[in-house]
Design an enzyme around this catalytic site. Structure first.
Site, short mmCIF file in Angstrom:
data_model
loop_
_atom_site.label_atom_id
_atom_site.label_comp_id
_atom_site.label_asym_id
_atom_site.label_seq_id
_atom_site.Cartn_x
_atom_site.Cartn_y
_atom_site.Cartn_z
N ASP A 23 0.86 -1.18 0.00
CA ASP A 23 0.00 0.00 0.00
C ASP A 23 0.90 1.23 0.00
O ASP A 23 1.68 1.44 0.93
CB ASP A 23 -0.89 -0.02 1.24
CG ASP A 23 -2.00 1.01 1.18
OD1 ASP A 23 -2.16 1.67 0.13
OD2 ASP A 23 -2.72 1.16 2.18
N ASP A 117 -2.93 2.45 -6.07
CA ASP A 117 -1.89 2.54 -5.05
C ASP A 117 -1.79 1.33 -4.12
O ASP A 117 -1.07 1.37 -3.14
CB ASP A 117 -2.08 3.81 -4.21
CG ASP A 117 -3.44 3.87 -3.54
OD1 ASP A 117 -4.33 3.08 -3.92
OD2 ASP A 117 -3.62 4.71 -2.64
N GLU A 118 -2.49 0.24 -4.41
CA GLU A 118 -2.34 -0.94 -3.56
C GLU A 118 -2.63 -2.21 -4.35
O GLU A 118 -3.36 -2.21 -5.34
CB GLU A 118 -3.23 -0.86 -2.32
CG GLU A 118 -4.71 -0.83 -2.60
CD GLU A 118 -5.54 -0.91 -1.32
OE1 GLU A 118 -5.19 -1.71 -0.41
OE2 GLU A 118 -6.54 -0.18 -1.24
#
Length: 372
Positions: A23, A117-118
């Protein structure tokens, strides 16, 4: 911890998956701080600064003041008067996200992106033959920092639920490992709000029922949980014991992207409804961008003051291409139902009939492993 110890710990997991959840730390805001040195060390929010604007992301400096994503910009500015707003640059965020995913795929073909983003990674059989999931997570974080000048936090465990909890444990720029045999104890020490899927309303209900931690939840049998939480009970029962049988899927089918807002007071006037809709458009479009989703159907959801739910949908011939088109269809839906027969307590928008991402890797057959 030595690499030999890492290998020994991973060998204990023989027969179990080795899962990493990565993350990025305050991704959008961190990209803005990276690209503009004047913003470094200052409270930054990505989003619109206008009266109807919404925070898409907040730097850690801003979070100290209580600023968070999906918060109205006026509220964020009130909490943090020195807050600096930056207009979102999704083209840049996508470019950085592609760099990060290339790093993931250097180590494994089993990458399940959740957003820009993860992602989850299954490194049970890693491409470089490293063997240690902990070492791979360390290398990935180092490579991300070297290639993007950004930091990432990672969680390592034997299932997705635990890996995601672990990635949030030592943020920002942290690493947490939950090894076989440790999952149940780790989960039971956490507040229930940390469980994915337990929102404010579920937490409030659990508090009324005397459940504050994973241990409190684990003390309840499945019949009690089903009586109080219905279809959510089976998930809660497994989660309280650190059990998650879901595999990492390189091809992840998403059915819809949406969001909703519950009001502190019921509203009915056309001007308030239109202003609220604009806020929800901002929130949902940010999620659509983050998920890299493309769809053809927009659905407006309303919950009336008597708790009845009404929805109206509109489909277009081709996938919605930009925020302006999404906003236009959303506004049409609202105008079609005005004036409302009674005030509402909730409004939401959803984009569905999503197009499959042509760049996704094909799903690799992978039998689930029993952890019970």
């Amino acid at each position: 911890m030595t690499e030999a110890q890492d290998r020994d710990d991973d060998e204990e997991a023989d027969g179990l998956r080795k899962i990493i959840h990565v993350d990025m730390d305050a991704f959008f805001a961190s990209v803005e701080q990276r690209d503009n040195p004047d913003l470094r060390g200052k409270p930054v929010a990505v989003g619109g600064a206008s009266g109807r604007g919404v925070v898409a992301a907040a730097s850690y400096e801003a979070r100290k003041f209580g600023v968070r994503s999906a918060m109205p910009s006026v509220t964020a500015k009130r909490l943090c008067p020195d807050l600096i707003f930056c207009k979102s640059r999704f083209d840049v965020y996508r470019e950085v996200s592609q760099q990060i995913r290339a790093i993931f795929r250097h180590h494994t073909e089993l990458v399940e992106p959740l957003s820009l983003d993860e992602a989850y990674l299954d490194v049970t059989e890693d491409r470089l033959g490293i063997g240690s999931a902990t070492r791979i997570a360390e290398l990935i974080r180092q490579e991300i920092r070297a290639k993007t000048k950004l930091t990432a936090s990672a969680g390592v465990s034997y299932n997705k639920f635990l890996a995601k909890l672990a990635s949030d444990q030592n943020k920002p720029d942290g690493l947490c490992v939950i090894r076989p045999g440790q999952g149940a104890d780790f989960v039971q020490s956490l507040p229930v709000r940390r469980f994915h899927g337990v929102g404010p309303k579920a937490e409030e209900k659990m508090t009324r029922l005397g459940i504050a931690t994973g241990a409190d939840l684990a003390a309840k049998d499945i019949e009690w949980l089903r009586a109080n939480f219905g279809s959510f009970a089976d998930y809660l029962y497994r989660a309280a014991r650190g059990i998650d049988l879901r595999p990492v899927r390189a091809s992840r089918t998403r059915k819809s992207v949406g969001g909703e807002r519950t009001f502190s007071r019921d509203i009915s006037s056309g001007s308030e409804l239109r202003e609220t809709l604009e806020n929800i458009i901002d929130i949902v479009w940010e999620r659509i961008e983050r998920a890299e989703a493309s769809g053809r159907t927009v659905t407006l959801k309303l919950k009336y003051t008597d708790f009845q739910i009404f929805s109206r949908a509109k489909s277009v011939p081709r996938p919605i291409s930009d925020k302006a088109e999404f906003a236009s269809v959303s506004r049409i839906l609202l105008e079609e139902v005005l004036p409302l027969p009674m005030p509402i307590r909730l409004m939401g928008l959803t984009l569905s009939k999503l197009e499959k991402d042509e760049e996704e890797e094909p799903r690799r057959p992978d039998a689930q492993l029993t952890l019970l």
